[in-house]
Every structure is written in structure tokens, then in C-alpha cells.
Design an enzyme around this catalytic site. Structure first.
Site, PDB file in Angstrom:
ATOM      1  N   CYS A  52       4.673  -2.919   2.665  1.00  0.00           N
ATOM      2  CA  CYS A  52       3.563  -1.679   2.931  1.00  0.00           C
ATOM      3  C   CYS A  52       3.186  -1.606   4.402  1.00  0.00           C
ATOM      4  O   CYS A  52       3.566  -0.794   4.983  1.00  0.00           O
ATOM      5  CB  CYS A  52       2.553  -0.963   1.881  1.00  0.00           C
ATOM      6  SG  CYS A  52       1.206  -2.359   1.836  1.00  0.00           S
TER       7      CYS A  52
ATOM      8  N   HIS B 126      -3.039   2.363   4.519  1.00  0.00           N
ATOM      9  CA  HIS B 126      -3.057   1.858   5.726  1.00  0.00           C
ATOM     10  C   HIS B 126      -2.949   2.110   7.098  1.00  0.00           C
ATOM     11  O   HIS B 126      -2.187   2.576   7.382  1.00  0.00           O
ATOM     12  CB  HIS B 126      -1.734   0.604   5.545  1.00  0.00           C
ATOM     13  CG  HIS B 126      -1.945   0.045   3.949  1.00  0.00           C
ATOM     14  ND1 HIS B 126      -2.522   0.466   3.117  1.00  0.00           N
ATOM     15  CD2 HIS B 126      -1.111  -0.650   3.503  1.00  0.00           C
ATOM     16  CE1 HIS B 126      -2.457  -0.338   2.301  1.00  0.00           C
ATOM     17  NE2 HIS B 126      -1.221  -1.237   2.400  1.00  0.00           N
TER      18      HIS B 126
END
Ligand code: L14
Length: 344
Positions: free
Chosen positions: A140, A253
């Protein structure tokens, strides 16, 4: 006949799609995105461990029963999206391939294996050709970063990347989401906390520790960023060093990225290049307090980039702040985009 022809997906008007880890955080997102993007699914095969078998998932207003994952689960399956952790992938992906499915794997199990394409469609779609049944979805944090950096790399060649991540808990799974919520509520009520998923309290804290530690002192997550970035950008000469940090954020994130480039590029030129990059959104107006925020990128497909500045400590350097939805572009969306490449 080249080997990859044997594994090529036969073109059809619609496909049997299995989702391994269908009740997980990413699995659910995959099913939602398949529906949202109108992927031609003739039949959905939701699979999960014994624990979740029998549960139901909704897809296109229909309820589908989750079946127990086994090596025989893949008869008749065209595409298998795996998101149930590296161990499950190692155990079951080969059976899926033997059954004739093409596997798109979200785990770290096969990413660095030679012959397994590691794909971000906006960046290296060409790499899917040549797969031998398994295509890997990158980590990710790697996806968000390379989305922002590839257009700059093409323009002025990146020599070195220094990245620090601020990663949400949702990538770890539902238990981690509950742990952050539970600890937060407990602490605000002066109660003792429980710590099960992470080695330390995550509420009101930052943990410089994601995935296991390696001999070299780095974590596996940090080394994934190093190795995957080079593989995706097809450039082993790029220096990459990473510090990955878990923060008490539920979703998305954030990453502070510093790059050194071979040729000089101004902050304005970076803004211009990234403004026309597919899947990237420049969100950079400090005077108006505008910069990418995890709470704003939740549910978004684009990778948001802001705080674009020239690094004044070196001749050719740039600093950026990159935020993306770890469950979407960082996982489920990228996997479905790979599936879209396969059926084009
Ligand atoms: O895909 O956030 O390798 O705890 C492993 C760590 C996914 C996220 C991967 C986390 C990651 C996960």
C-alpha cells in the site's frame, strides 16, 4: 508457444471472480469496487477461512454466501483476487493457477519473485504480459509513493528516495481498527487498555514498527518499499531508504518523501507534471491551508500530493507529502485495475 500464452485469460463477456478473504477489510472493498466499476462478473465466489464461512456479502443487490477456502475452491474461476495474507496466498494461489484462474495477489508472498509482474496500472501496465498465472499487487505505501514519483522520474530521473510513512491501522485488518477505537475510548474514560494486535499502545502514539524486524535493523515493510519501488520503476540504480511508522489513524497512509534527482526540477515544474499524471491529484495551496489529509482522501481513488517544495539543502532535491487511501489505491482498487487490464 511462450509460457505466458498458456496462462492468458480467455476473453469472455463476463467472468467468474473469486475473492479470497471476502469478509476482510480489503476483500469487502474489492467487492464494492468490482460493483462500482461495473466489472463484468458473471458469478462472484466469496471465499474465507472456516471462521467466516457461512457469512454473507452483498454484491449487486444480491446476497452471496461466503464459502470455506480450500484447494478445490477454484474450479471454473477465471480471476482470483487474493487478500488473506501471505500464508494463505502461498498455500492456495498455486491451486488457483492449476485450476486455470489468473491470481491477482495482494499479499507480499510473490511480489519479489522473478517472473511475477508487480503492477501499478498507471505505471507499468506493460508488465502484466508475461505473467505465469500470478500477478502481484504492491504494498500500500509503495503504490502511493510510486504513483507520485514515476512522472518525476520520467522527467528528471530520480537518484535517491528518502521516505517516512505515517500508516493507518486499517491495513492490518478489522482487529486493528477495533484496537485503536477500543484503546481510545478506554483511555478517555481512564480505563486500562488491551493490546493484542500491536506490540504497544497505538492510541495517542506512533510506532516505528510495521511488520517484522529483519537482521539489518529495518522492518519488512521498510524493505518492501525499497525493493518494490525498484522493481516497479524497473531501475535498480535508485537508492531508496524508508522509515515506516504506524500512527493512530483509521484509514489512508501519509508519506513524507524526499527525492534527489539527476537533473534540476523546480517545485512548479513538479506541480505541472503531477497535475497531468493519471491517478494523481495535486492538492497544494499552503496559503489556504490546503494540503492532503488522511481524512479527506478516505474513499478517494486518486493519490493526493501536496507540500511540494525544493529541498534547499542539495542542488537537485524535492520534498513532497503524499496521501492515499490504503484500502483503495493501496489495495483493492489497484487489484481491480489489474483485473481490468487482463480483460481489455
Ligand atoms: O501488503 O498495515 O505487505 O499492517 C503488510 C502490513 C499490508 C498492510 C503488505 C499493515 C502489508 C499491513
Amino acid at each position: 508457444m511462450p509460457l505466458w500464452v498458456k496462462f492468458m485469460l480467455k476473453k469472455k463477456s463476463s467472468y467468474v471472480v473469486a475473492v479470497v478473504g471476502a469478509t476482510g477489510v480489503v476483500g469487502k472493498e474489492m467487492i464494492e469496487i468490482l460493483e462500482e466499476r461495473n466489472f463484468p462478473v458473471s458469478e462472484l465466489v466469496p471465499l474465507a477461512s472456516e471462521r467466516s464461512a457461512g457469512e454473507r456479502v452483498t454484491f449487486r443487490d444480491k446476497s452471496w454466501v461466503v464459502k470455506k477456502l480450500s484447494k478445490d475452491s477454484f474450479q471454473g474461476v477465471d480471476i482470483a483476487l487474493f487478500s488473506a495474507g501471505a500464508e494463505r496466498s502461498l498455500e492456495f494461489a498455486p491451486s488457483a493457477v492449476t485450476s486455470g484462474a489468473v491470481v491477482i495477489d495482494n499479499s507480499s508472498a510473490f511480489r519479489m519473485a522473478p517472473g511475477v509482474p508487480l503492477v501499478v496500472p498507471e505505471i507499468n501496465a506493460h508488465a502484466v504480459v508475461g505473467h505465469a498465472g500470478i500477478i502481484a499487487n504492491p504494498n500500500c505505501s509503495t503504490i502511493g509513493m510510486v504513483m507520485a514519483l514515476k512522472p518525476i522520474h520520467d522527467a528528471v530521473k530520480i537518484k535517491r528516495i528518502v521516505v517516512t510513512t505515517f500508516q493507518s491501522v486499517s491495513g492490518t485488518g478489522k482487529e486493528a481498527i477495533d484496537e485503536l477505537a477500543g484503546q481510545t475510548v478506554a483511555l478517555l474514560n481512564f480505563r486500562d487498555i488491551e493490546t493484542k494486535v500491536y506490540p504497544h499502545q497505538i492510541a495517542f502514539n506512533c510506532l516505528p514498527h510495521i511488520d517484522a524486524f529483519l537482521e539489518n535493523g529495518y522492518t519488512k515493510e521498510e524493505m518492501k518499499m525499497v525493493n518494490e519501488t525498484r522493481k516497479i520503476l524497473e531501475d535498480e540504480s535508485i537508492g531508496v531508504t524508508a522509515t515506516t511508522v504506524r500512527v493512530p489513524v483509521f484509514r489512508c497512509h501519509s508519506e513524507a518523501v524526499n527525492i534527489e534527482t539527476e537533473r534540476k526540477i523546480s517545485a512548479n515544474e513538479v506541480r505541472a507534471i503531477l497535475s497531468s499524471a493519471p491517478g494523481v491529484l495535486v492538492y497544494d495551496d499552503p496559503k489556504k491551508n490546503l494540503y492532503p489529509l488522511a481524512i479527506d482522501t478516505t474513499g478517494k481513488d486518486d493519490v493526493y500530493v501536496g507540500r511540494i517544495r525544493e529541498d534547499e539543502s542539495i542542488p537537485n532535491g524535492i520534498n513532497l507529502w503524499v496521501v492515499s487511501d490504503n484500502l483503495r489505491k493501496g489495495a483493492a482498487l489497484n487489484a481491480v485495475q489489474i483485473a481490468e487490464l487482463l480483460i481489455q
